[in-house]
Design a protein around this motif. Structure first.
Motif, PDB file in Angstrom:
ATOM      1  N   LYS A 192       0.967  -1.262  -0.018  1.00 18.12           N
ATOM      2  CA  LYS A 192      -0.116  -0.043  -0.019  1.00 18.12           C
ATOM      3  C   LYS A 192       0.829   1.309   0.023  1.00 18.12           C
ATOM      4  CE  LYS A 192      -3.927  -1.932   2.529  1.00 18.12           C
ATOM      5  NZ  LYS A 192      -4.784  -1.792   3.648  1.00 18.12           N
ATOM      6  N   GLN A 193       1.967   1.379   0.871  1.00 22.02           N
ATOM      7  CA  GLN A 193       2.867   2.491   0.874  1.00 22.02           C
ATOM      8  C   GLN A 193       3.351   2.692  -0.471  1.00 22.02           C
ATOM      9  OE1 GLN A 193       5.480   0.788   3.996  1.00 22.02           O
ATOM     10  NE2 GLN A 193       4.709   2.754   5.384  1.00 22.02           N
ATOM     11  N   LEU A 194       3.867   1.779  -1.263  1.00 16.98           N
ATOM     12  CA  LEU A 194       4.512   1.647  -2.528  1.00 16.98           C
ATOM     13  C   LEU A 194       3.586   2.174  -3.436  1.00 16.98           C
ATOM     14  CD1 LEU A 194       6.579  -1.583  -2.441  1.00 16.98           C
ATOM     15  CD2 LEU A 194       7.618   0.713  -2.339  1.00 16.98           C
ATOM     16  N   ALA A 195       2.496   1.581  -3.437  1.00 15.16           N
ATOM     17  CA  ALA A 195       1.257   2.312  -4.264  1.00 15.16           C
ATOM     18  C   ALA A 195       1.087   3.654  -4.103  1.00 15.16           C
ATOM     19  CB  ALA A 195      -0.123   1.328  -4.239  1.00 15.16           C
ATOM     20  N   GLU A 196       0.833   4.243  -2.968  1.00 11.25           N
ATOM     21  CA  GLU A 196       0.785   5.539  -2.752  1.00 11.25           C
ATOM     22  C   GLU A 196       1.972   6.337  -2.961  1.00 11.25           C
ATOM     23  OE1 GLU A 196       0.341   8.022   1.462  1.00 11.25           O
ATOM     24  OE2 GLU A 196      -1.064   6.575   1.190  1.00 11.25           O
ATOM     25  N   GLY A 197       3.275   5.928  -2.720  1.00 12.25           N
ATOM     26  CA  GLY A 197       4.365   6.410  -3.322  1.00 12.25           C
ATOM     27  C   GLY A 197       4.491   6.808  -4.560  1.00 12.25           C
ATOM     28  N   MET A 198       3.684   5.866  -5.381  1.00 20.41           N
ATOM     29  CA  MET A 198       3.749   6.111  -7.008  1.00 20.41           C
ATOM     30  C   MET A 198       2.599   6.810  -7.418  1.00 20.41           C
ATOM     31  SD  MET A 198       5.260   2.338  -8.267  1.00 20.41           S
ATOM     32  CE  MET A 198       4.312   1.350  -7.267  1.00 20.41           C
ATOM     33  N   GLY A 199       1.648   7.128  -6.517  1.00 23.53           N
ATOM     34  CA  GLY A 199       0.344   7.890  -6.985  1.00 23.53           C
ATOM     35  C   GLY A 199      -0.491   6.816  -7.678  1.00 23.53           C
TER      36      GLY A 199
END
Length: 91
Positions: free
Chosen positions: A76-83
């Motif tokens: 989830k953090q990675l997805a958020e970091g990539m928008g």
């Protein structure tokens, strides 16, 4: 198609144990591929994405190389970091 792809196809066709082991790891390969593809589409380096997510670049490198299994929270953090939005499906 390179030599590695040819070898893989041959092994999948003739070695049931190889094919079963590969299929068992397919979800992990899919996560790695989706992560690397999304990061590349965003023109982000590992370091840039890791900084956005509050993690070390080495931790992201371990995930992308298959040497670490990310938690759902990390994905989830990675997805958020990539928008991006994280979606998981059963097919």
């Amino acid at each position: 198609m390179d030599d590695l792809d040819k070898y893989h196809e041959e092994q999948m066709a003739k070695d049931p144990e190889y094919a079963a082991a590969y299929r068992a790891l397919q979800p992990e390969y899919d996560i790695i591929d989706a992560l690397i593809t999304a990061r590349a589409e965003g023109n982000l380096t590992q370091r840039e994405l890791a900084e956005r997510c509050g993690m070390r670049q080495s931790a992201l490198a371990r995930i992308e190389s298959g040497n670490a299994n990310p938690t759902l929270k990390t994905l989830k953090q990675l997805a958020e970091g990539m928008g991006k939005e994280l979606r998981i499906s059963f097919v």
